[in-house]
Design an enzyme around this catalytic site. Structure first.
Site, short mmCIF file in Angstrom:
data_model
loop_
_atom_site.label_atom_id
_atom_site.label_comp_id
_atom_site.label_asym_id
_atom_site.label_seq_id
_atom_site.Cartn_x
_atom_site.Cartn_y
_atom_site.Cartn_z
CE LYS A 34 -7.73 12.83 3.04
NZ LYS A 34 -7.78 11.48 3.48
N GLY A 39 1.70 10.44 7.75
CA GLY A 39 1.08 9.68 6.66
C GLY A 39 0.94 8.19 6.94
CB THR A 40 0.43 5.34 4.59
OG1 THR A 40 -0.77 5.86 4.03
CG2 THR A 40 0.33 3.83 4.67
CB VAL A 230 -10.33 -15.11 -3.14
CG1 VAL A 230 -11.47 -15.03 -2.14
CG2 VAL A 230 -9.03 -15.39 -2.43
CG HIS A 432 35.86 -12.38 11.57
ND1 HIS A 432 34.96 -13.22 10.95
CD2 HIS A 432 36.40 -13.07 12.61
CE1 HIS A 432 34.96 -14.38 11.59
NE2 HIS A 432 35.83 -14.32 12.59
P1 NAI Z 1 1.79 -5.93 -3.37
O1 NAI Z 1 1.64 -5.41 -4.73
O2 NAI Z 1 3.14 -6.04 -2.75
O3 NAI Z 1 1.17 -7.41 -3.30
C1 NAI Z 1 -0.15 -7.71 -3.65
C2 NAI Z 1 -0.22 -9.18 -3.95
O4 NAI Z 1 -1.57 -9.56 -4.11
C3 NAI Z 1 0.50 -9.55 -5.24
O5 NAI Z 1 1.37 -10.62 -4.99
C4 NAI Z 1 -0.63 -9.93 -6.19
O6 NAI Z 1 -0.26 -10.91 -7.12
C5 NAI Z 1 -1.68 -10.43 -5.21
N1 NAI Z 1 -3.07 -10.37 -5.68
C6 NAI Z 1 -3.66 -9.40 -6.43
N2 NAI Z 1 -4.99 -9.67 -6.58
C7 NAI Z 1 -5.23 -10.82 -5.91
C8 NAI Z 1 -6.41 -11.61 -5.66
N3 NAI Z 1 -7.60 -11.25 -6.12
N4 NAI Z 1 -6.28 -12.75 -4.91
C9 NAI Z 1 -5.07 -13.11 -4.42
N5 NAI Z 1 -3.95 -12.41 -4.62
C10 NAI Z 1 -4.02 -11.27 -5.33
O7 NAI Z 1 0.78 -5.07 -2.48
P2 NAI Z 1 0.59 -5.01 -0.91
O8 NAI Z 1 1.23 -6.16 -0.23
O9 NAI Z 1 -0.86 -4.78 -0.71
O10 NAI Z 1 1.40 -3.70 -0.53
C11 NAI Z 1 1.01 -2.42 -1.05
C12 NAI Z 1 2.20 -1.53 -1.23
O11 NAI Z 1 2.75 -1.18 0.01
C13 NAI Z 1 3.28 -2.16 -2.07
O12 NAI Z 1 3.63 -1.30 -3.11
C14 NAI Z 1 4.42 -2.35 -1.12
O13 NAI Z 1 5.67 -2.16 -1.74
C15 NAI Z 1 4.16 -1.33 -0.03
N6 NAI Z 1 4.62 -1.88 1.24
C16 NAI Z 1 5.96 -1.91 1.49
C17 NAI Z 1 6.43 -2.45 2.65
C18 NAI Z 1 7.88 -2.51 2.87
O14 NAI Z 1 8.63 -1.91 2.13
N7 NAI Z 1 8.38 -3.24 3.86
C19 NAI Z 1 5.54 -3.01 3.67
C20 NAI Z 1 4.18 -2.97 3.27
C21 NAI Z 1 3.75 -2.41 2.10
#
Ligand code: NAI
Length: 444
Positions: A34, A39-40, A230, A432
C-alpha cells in the site's frame, strides 16, 4: 478472478524476498503493497538511518583528521544529508521494482484485505491463491503520555524526514532506535538526553555492552537517565519525568518517542480474523504457518526481534515449506546489530541467558585496545566476548562492541549453526592486521 500460487501482503524485506524465492521456484506470485516497495527497512528504518549515520561518522572522522596528521574542516548541510539519504532509498527501491519485473511477480499497489483462507481483495479486485503470506510488518507506537501529540514530538518515521536537526533532542526509550538516534544527533554536535524506563539502556543486550555504551555516550556529552518514567510533555517542550522518586524536567526543542513497535494487522481481515492472534501479533509455527494451513505470516507482524533479516529468513523458510520441503535456514539464530559508534552486534546467548536455560556457560573476552587495526584507526575502545559451554567448549553466543562488529558477528552465527567449539574457531588463520584477528584472540 485472477489465480495465483502465492499472494504476499507487504513488500518489506520479508515479503519481497519471499516473492523472489517463490517466483524462482515456479510459483505464480502476487505482491501487494500500500505504500512503497521495501517496507519499513528501506523507507523508514535500516537504510535511511544507516545513510544518516554514515554521514555522521564521516563528519566525526573529518573532525578527528588532526590525529592522523591531516588538516580538514567539515560543516553539516542537513538538507544535503537528507537528499543523499533519499537518493539511496530511491535507488534501492527502483532496484526492487526491477527485480520483481524480471522475476514476473505481479505487484499490486493498494491495501490487501483477506476475505477468506484463499482470497485477498485489493481495491475492487479479488485475487485468489493456494497460499497467502502476511508480511505486513509493524508501525511506530506512541503511548498515552500527555503532550505526546504536541508539535515537535516525533516518531522515528517523522524525525527521519526533518530537514532541520533540533539543538536538544530528548529521546524517550533507550532501546535500539533510541541509541542510533542518540549517536546520530550527538555526532552532529547536538545535545541529547535519553530517558529509559528500565534500569539500563539496551536492556535486552549483554550488561557490559549497555554499560560500555552508556559510558561512551556520556563521554560524548549525552545525558542518560535510566529507571526513569516520563510523566508528561508540556507545551514549549518541557519533558517531565521521575527518576529515583524525584521529579525532574528537561527543556528540548524536539522529542523522539521510540519505545517499541506494534504489528500492522488493523483492517487486514474482513470480519473476524480466522488466524490466532495475541495483542495484534499473529501466532505461527516454526514454518511461519498460522492455524489456517493456507495462511502464513512472517516478520514483525509475528513479533520476535523485529529485524529485517529475521523477516527475510522467515519468509524464505515459509516458501520452502509451501513447496513441501524441510526449511533449511536457521531462523532461530538471528544476529542483532546496532549502528552506534563503535558498532554493537550480538548473536546467540549471553552468559546470563545461558545460565537461565540451565546451561553451564562461561565467557572470555578480548579487549580491542590490544588489536593493531583498532589502534591504527584510532577507534574507540571495545571488546569481543564469546560465550561457550563449559566442558564441550561449544559456542553459545557472542557479543561485540567494536569497529565492523555488524559484519564480523556472522563468524559467530556460522559457528553456532554449525555447532563449532572454541577450538574449531581458533583453527582458522585470520589475516593481520585486521579487526577480525581479534576473533582469534577471543576464542583462544
Ligand atoms: P526497543 O524495544 O529496542 O526499545 C524500546 C525501549 O524503550 C526499551 O529499552 C524499553 O525499556 C523502553 N521503554 C518502554 N516504555 C518506556 C517509557 N514509557 N519510557 C521510557 N522508556 C520506555 O524498541 P525500539 O528502539 O523502538 O525499536 C523497535 C524495533 O525496531 C526493535 O524490535 C528493534 O530491534 C528494531 N530496530 C532494529 C534496528 C537494528 O537492528 N539496527 C534499528 C532500529 C530498530
Amino acid at each position: 478472478m485472477k489465480e495465483y500460487d502465492l499472494i504476499i501482503i507487504g513488500a518489506g524485506p520479508g515479503g519481497y524476498e519471499a516473492a523472489l524465492d517463490a517466483a524462482k521456484a515456479g510459483m505464480k506470485t502476487a505482491l501487494i503493497e500500500k505504500e512503497a516497495l521495501g517496507g519499513t527497512c528501506l523507507n523508514h528504518g535500516c537504510i535511511p538511518t544507516k545513510s544518516l549515520l554514515h554521514a555522521a561518522n564521516l563528519y566525526k572522522n573529518i573532525q578527528e583528521a588532526g590525529l592522523f596528521g591531516l588538516k580538514a574542516e567539515a560543516s553539516v548541510d542537513v538538507t544535503a544529508v537528507q537528499a543523499r539519504k533519499n537518493e539511496v532509498v530511491a535507488q534501492l527501491r527502483s532496484g526492487i521494482a526491477a527485480q520483481m519485473k524480471k522475476a514476473k511477480v505481479d505487484v499490486y499497489e493498494g491495501t490487501g484485505r483477506i476475505t477468506d483462507a484463499h482470497t485477498v481483495r485489493v481495491g475492487e479486485e479479488d485475487l485468489s491463491a493456494r497460499f497467502l503470506m502476511i508480511a505486513t510488518g509493524s508501525k511506530t507506537f506512541v503511548p498515552k503520555i500527555p503532550g505526546a501529540e504536541l508539535a515537535g514530538v516525533y516518531t522515528s518515521d517523522e524525525l527521519l524526514e526533518q530537514d532541520v536537526l533540533c539543538d536538544h533532542l530528548v529521546i524517550i526509550g533507550g532501546g535500539v532506535i533510541g541509541m542510533e538516534f542518540a549517536s546520530y544527533y550527538s555526532a552532529m554536535g547536538k545535545q541529547v538526553t535519553v530517558i529509559e524506563a528500565m534500569p539500563r539502556i539496551l536492556p535486552a543486550m549483554d550488561k557490559e555492552i549497555s554499560q560500555s555504551l552508556k559510558m561512551l555516550l556520556k563521554k560524548k556529552g549525552v545525558d542518560i537517565h535510566t529507571g526513569a518514567r516520563v510523566e508528561e510533555i508540556r507545551e514549549g517542550l518541557t519533558v517531565v519525568f521521575t527518576e529515583k522518586e524525584t521529579q525532574q524536567t528537561v527543556e528540548a526543542d524536539g522529542v523522539l518517542i521510540c519505545i517499541g513497535r506494534r504489528p500492522n494487522t488493523e483492517g487486514l481481515f474482513e470480519g473476524e480474523p480466522p488466524v490466532e492472534m495475541e495483542r495484534g501479533f499473529i501466532h505461527v509455527n516454526e514454518n511461519g504457518q498460522t492455524n489456517v494451513p493456507s495462511i502464513y505470516a512472517i516478520g514483525d507482524v509475528t513479533g520476535g526481534l523485529m529485524l529485517a533479516h529475521e523477516a527475510t529468513a522467515e519468509g524464505r523458510r515459509a516458501v520452502e515449506h509451501m513447496q513441501g520441503k524441510t526449511p533449511a535456514i536457521r531462523a532461530d539464530i538471528i544476529p542483532g546489530c546496532i549502528y552506534t559508534e563503535p558498532e554493537i552486534a550480538a548473536v546467540g546467548l549471553t552468559v546470563d541467558q545461558a545460565k537461565e536455560k540451565g546451561l553451564a556457560a562461561d565467557s572470555q573476552k578480548y579487549p580491542m585496545t590490544a588489536n593493531g587495526k583498532t589502534v591504527v584507526e584510532g577507534a574507540e575502545r571495545g571488546f569481543i566476548k564469546v560465550v561457550y559451554e563449559e566442558g564441550t567448549h561449544k559456542i553459545l553466543g557472542a557479543q561485540m562492541m567494536c569497529e565492523r562488529a555488524t559484519d564480523m558477528i556472522s563468524e559467530f552465527s556460522l559457528a553456532i549453526t554449525q555447532d563449532l567449539t572454541l577450538e574449531d574457531m581458533a583453527r582458522v588463520v585470520r589475516p593481520h592486521p585486521t579487526f577480525s584477528e581479534a576473533i582469534t584472540e577471543a576464542v583462544r
